[in-house]
Scaffold this motif. Sequence first.
Motif, PDB file in Angstrom:
ATOM      1  N   GLY A  80       0.806  -1.210   0.000  1.00  0.00           N
ATOM      2  CA  GLY A  80       0.000   0.000   0.000  1.00  0.00           C
ATOM      3  C   GLY A  80       0.843   1.264   0.000  1.00  0.00           C
ATOM      4  N   PRO A  81       0.255   2.393   0.439  1.00  0.00           N
ATOM      5  CA  PRO A  81       0.963   3.670   0.425  1.00  0.00           C
ATOM      6  C   PRO A  81       2.278   3.663   1.192  1.00  0.00           C
ATOM      7  CG  PRO A  81      -1.377   4.027   0.792  1.00  0.00           C
ATOM      8  CD  PRO A  81      -1.163   2.541   0.868  1.00  0.00           C
ATOM      9  N   SER A  82       2.357   2.898   2.279  1.00  0.00           N
ATOM     10  CA  SER A  82       3.621   2.845   3.036  1.00  0.00           C
ATOM     11  C   SER A  82       4.744   2.278   2.186  1.00  0.00           C
ATOM     12  CB  SER A  82       3.449   1.994   4.296  1.00  0.00           C
ATOM     13  OG  SER A  82       2.522   2.584   5.173  1.00  0.00           O
ATOM     14  N   ALA A  83       4.428   1.262   1.387  1.00  0.00           N
ATOM     15  CA  ALA A  83       5.434   0.690   0.497  1.00  0.00           C
ATOM     16  C   ALA A  83       5.805   1.683  -0.596  1.00  0.00           C
ATOM     17  CB  ALA A  83       4.914  -0.609  -0.117  1.00  0.00           C
ATOM     18  N   LEU A  84       4.808   2.361  -1.154  1.00  0.00           N
ATOM     19  CA  LEU A  84       5.095   3.333  -2.206  1.00  0.00           C
ATOM     20  C   LEU A  84       5.939   4.486  -1.668  1.00  0.00           C
ATOM     21  CD1 LEU A  84       1.714   3.529  -4.162  1.00  0.00           C
ATOM     22  CD2 LEU A  84       3.686   2.026  -4.535  1.00  0.00           C
ATOM     23  N   ALA A  85       5.679   4.913  -0.439  1.00  0.00           N
ATOM     24  CA  ALA A  85       6.504   5.960   0.174  1.00  0.00           C
ATOM     25  C   ALA A  85       7.945   5.476   0.335  1.00  0.00           C
ATOM     26  CB  ALA A  85       5.917   6.368   1.524  1.00  0.00           C
ATOM     27  N   TRP A  86       8.108   4.218   0.693  1.00  0.00           N
ATOM     28  CA  TRP A  86       9.451   3.643   0.833  1.00  0.00           C
ATOM     29  C   TRP A  86      10.185   3.674  -0.507  1.00  0.00           C
ATOM     30  CZ3 TRP A  86      12.053  -0.662  -1.149  1.00  0.00           C
ATOM     31  CH2 TRP A  86      13.227  -1.023  -0.482  1.00  0.00           C
ATOM     32  N   LEU A  92       1.051  10.452  -3.763  1.00  0.00           N
ATOM     33  CA  LEU A  92       0.513   9.561  -2.740  1.00  0.00           C
ATOM     34  C   LEU A  92      -0.616  10.224  -1.964  1.00  0.00           C
ATOM     35  CD1 LEU A  92       3.723   7.988  -1.160  1.00  0.00           C
ATOM     36  CD2 LEU A  92       2.061   6.867  -2.620  1.00  0.00           C
ATOM     37  N   PRO A  93      -1.663   9.477  -1.672  1.00  0.00           N
ATOM     38  CA  PRO A  93      -2.698   9.999  -0.775  1.00  0.00           C
ATOM     39  C   PRO A  93      -2.190   9.965   0.657  1.00  0.00           C
ATOM     40  CG  PRO A  93      -3.162   7.715  -1.325  1.00  0.00           C
ATOM     41  CD  PRO A  93      -1.955   8.116  -2.146  1.00  0.00           C
ATOM     42  N   PRO A  94      -2.760  10.779   1.560  1.00  0.00           N
ATOM     43  CA  PRO A  94      -2.363  10.705   2.974  1.00  0.00           C
ATOM     44  C   PRO A  94      -2.559   9.292   3.504  1.00  0.00           C
ATOM     45  CG  PRO A  94      -3.779  12.601   2.562  1.00  0.00           C
ATOM     46  CD  PRO A  94      -3.816  11.775   1.317  1.00  0.00           C
ATOM     47  N   ALA A  95      -1.558   8.780   4.209  1.00  0.00           N
ATOM     48  CA  ALA A  95      -1.628   7.387   4.673  1.00  0.00           C
ATOM     49  C   ALA A  95      -0.990   7.264   6.057  1.00  0.00           C
ATOM     50  CB  ALA A  95      -0.937   6.461   3.672  1.00  0.00           C
ATOM     51  N   PRO A  96      -1.757   7.512   7.125  1.00  0.00           N
ATOM     52  CA  PRO A  96      -1.192   7.372   8.475  1.00  0.00           C
ATOM     53  C   PRO A  96      -0.951   5.918   8.870  1.00  0.00           C
ATOM     54  CG  PRO A  96      -3.533   7.866   8.593  1.00  0.00           C
ATOM     55  CD  PRO A  96      -3.142   7.988   7.148  1.00  0.00           C
ATOM     56  N   ALA A 140       2.316  -3.209  -4.713  1.00  0.00           N
ATOM     57  CA  ALA A 140       1.989  -2.087  -3.840  1.00  0.00           C
ATOM     58  C   ALA A 140       1.088  -1.080  -4.545  1.00  0.00           C
ATOM     59  CB  ALA A 140       3.269  -1.409  -3.361  1.00  0.00           C
ATOM     60  N   VAL A 141       1.323  -0.838  -5.845  1.00  0.00           N
ATOM     61  CA  VAL A 141       0.490   0.095  -6.600  1.00  0.00           C
ATOM     62  C   VAL A 141      -0.948  -0.416  -6.686  1.00  0.00           C
ATOM     63  CG1 VAL A 141       0.031   0.944  -8.943  1.00  0.00           C
ATOM     64  CG2 VAL A 141       2.316   1.175  -7.953  1.00  0.00           C
ATOM     65  N   VAL A 142      -1.122  -1.673  -7.039  1.00  0.00           N
ATOM     66  CA  VAL A 142      -2.471  -2.223  -7.173  1.00  0.00           C
ATOM     67  C   VAL A 142      -3.159  -2.288  -5.813  1.00  0.00           C
ATOM     68  CG1 VAL A 142      -3.815  -4.256  -7.838  1.00  0.00           C
ATOM     69  CG2 VAL A 142      -1.926  -3.482  -9.285  1.00  0.00           C
ATOM     70  N   ASP A 143      -2.424  -2.691  -4.771  1.00  0.00           N
ATOM     71  CA  ASP A 143      -3.023  -2.727  -3.431  1.00  0.00           C
ATOM     72  C   ASP A 143      -3.464  -1.333  -2.994  1.00  0.00           C
ATOM     73  OD1 ASP A 143      -2.718  -5.435  -3.209  1.00  0.00           O
ATOM     74  OD2 ASP A 143      -0.939  -5.365  -1.924  1.00  0.00           O
ATOM     75  N   THR A 144      -2.665  -0.326  -3.321  1.00  0.00           N
ATOM     76  CA  THR A 144      -3.008   1.060  -2.975  1.00  0.00           C
ATOM     77  C   THR A 144      -4.243   1.513  -3.732  1.00  0.00           C
ATOM     78  OG1 THR A 144      -0.709   1.664  -2.481  1.00  0.00           O
ATOM     79  CG2 THR A 144      -2.214   3.456  -3.031  1.00  0.00           C
ATOM     80  N   CYS A 145      -4.232   1.317  -5.040  1.00  0.00           N
ATOM     81  CA  CYS A 145      -5.300   1.856  -5.892  1.00  0.00           C
ATOM     82  C   CYS A 145      -6.628   1.139  -5.691  1.00  0.00           C
ATOM     83  CB  CYS A 145      -4.866   1.803  -7.350  1.00  0.00           C
ATOM     84  SG  CYS A 145      -3.494   2.929  -7.725  1.00  0.00           S
ATOM     85  N   GLU A 150     -11.047   7.875  -5.724  1.00  0.00           N
ATOM     86  CA  GLU A 150     -10.925   9.070  -6.565  1.00  0.00           C
ATOM     87  C   GLU A 150     -10.091   8.746  -7.796  1.00  0.00           C
ATOM     88  OE1 GLU A 150      -9.740  13.801  -6.171  1.00  0.00           O
ATOM     89  OE2 GLU A 150      -9.872  12.538  -4.389  1.00  0.00           O
ATOM     90  N   LEU A 151     -10.725   8.819  -8.953  1.00  0.00           N
ATOM     91  CA  LEU A 151     -10.069   8.451 -10.208  1.00  0.00           C
ATOM     92  C   LEU A 151      -8.800   9.250 -10.438  1.00  0.00           C
ATOM     93  CD1 LEU A 151     -10.168   6.816 -12.845  1.00  0.00           C
ATOM     94  CD2 LEU A 151     -11.664   8.592 -13.784  1.00  0.00           C
ATOM     95  N   ARG A 152      -8.800  10.522 -10.090  1.00  0.00           N
ATOM     96  CA  ARG A 152      -7.644  11.385 -10.308  1.00  0.00           C
ATOM     97  C   ARG A 152      -6.406  10.863  -9.590  1.00  0.00           C
ATOM     98  NH1 ARG A 152      -5.440  15.244  -7.226  1.00  0.00           N
ATOM     99  NH2 ARG A 152      -7.157  15.054  -5.744  1.00  0.00           N
ATOM    100  N   ILE A 153      -6.581  10.402  -8.358  1.00  0.00           N
ATOM    101  CA  ILE A 153      -5.427   9.923  -7.580  1.00  0.00           C
ATOM    102  C   ILE A 153      -4.942   8.588  -8.118  1.00  0.00           C
ATOM    103  CG2 ILE A 153      -4.619   9.286  -5.279  1.00  0.00           C
ATOM    104  CD1 ILE A 153      -6.660  11.173  -4.102  1.00  0.00           C
ATOM    105  N   VAL A 154      -5.879   7.724  -8.506  1.00  0.00           N
ATOM    106  CA  VAL A 154      -5.478   6.437  -9.084  1.00  0.00           C
ATOM    107  C   VAL A 154      -4.657   6.667 -10.348  1.00  0.00           C
ATOM    108  CG1 VAL A 154      -6.306   4.292 -10.115  1.00  0.00           C
ATOM    109  CG2 VAL A 154      -7.462   5.226  -8.099  1.00  0.00           C
ATOM    110  N   ARG A 155      -5.108   7.598 -11.187  1.00  0.00           N
ATOM    111  CA  ARG A 155      -4.352   7.919 -12.400  1.00  0.00           C
ATOM    112  C   ARG A 155      -2.944   8.403 -12.058  1.00  0.00           C
ATOM    113  NH1 ARG A 155      -9.352  11.048 -15.255  1.00  0.00           N
ATOM    114  NH2 ARG A 155      -9.974   9.431 -16.745  1.00  0.00           N
TER     115      ARG A 155
END
Length: 316
Positions: A80-86, A92-96, A140-145, A150-155
């Motif tokens: 997910g986003p944590s992996a993408l941030a790594w 990236l969307p906010p991901a606490p 990680a991309v597919v798990d995140t999306c 929101e289509l814009r963020i997925v794009r």
Amino acid sequence: MTSDSTAVLDELAHRQQQLLTRAQVLATGHTDMMIYRRIQTGRWQRVLAGVYCVHGGTLTDEQRRVAATLYAGPDAQITGPSALAWYGFRALPPAPEVNLLVPHATRCRSNGFAVVKRALSLDSRARHTEHYRVASPARAVVDTCRELRELRIVRAVMAEAVQRFRVPLKGLDLEIRRAGRSRTAVVRKVLAEIAGGARSAPEAQARALLANLPELGTVLWNPRLVLTDGTPLPTPDGYVPGAALAIEVDSREFHLSPEDWARSLERHNLLGRHGVQVLHFTPSFVAGRPEEVRRIVAEAATLRRGFRTSVRVVRS
């Protein structure tokens, strides 16, 4: 409590980003009472169930990843986003939370910022670090999306994966197929856009805006253009051949460097010198004023309908 056991604990905490598990503390001969007292006095803090930080400050992103993995177990994979941030993704969307994949038979449940998801199959291409495993960029991309609406963020996420990180379309497609039909409709739509030639999230959004606009007729995306003598020309994002009209979605964010940005503008000017009108839109304009984008392009196409130019489209 002995000086030797304290030294062992200190060394372990040093290796684990100042983090310890209850099991590790007890294994060195210390007790739950010692843990309780250190938390009460503020020397330690409980960050997740059975996971403690040996200082009272705010955790770094790296400490959160280590803590989540200590909680979920050695087989866990960060996704997910944590992996993408790594990996260094920017879109990236906010991901606490820290999202983790664990074997399906694992009894571990989500706790605090550690979000645990049991998976029938873990990622065989996960990256191994000193403290944890990170799912491959495609997974990680597919798990995140799949979790985004929101289509814009997925794009933006998927375009960055393909453009900046060179994630193969085949790899994304395999991960989508693995996920089946579970929350993958938006991801499938965006993959189809990218496979069709969309090079960025704003370009994909522009495509959707201009689809089926009667004033435009056929819009070619990322076409190959040449002069009548065969001299190649730059490839615009979109092109209306019946009006010699090019559509560009310009942003420094989607170029690798300021030099790339300057070269891109020069390519656009070259089109203009050969009779092609180039309409430039920023991503924020496309996103915030979609109807105005449609109006501007439609009016320009109407005014230039039948305009003669030496530019030709090479059909593949």
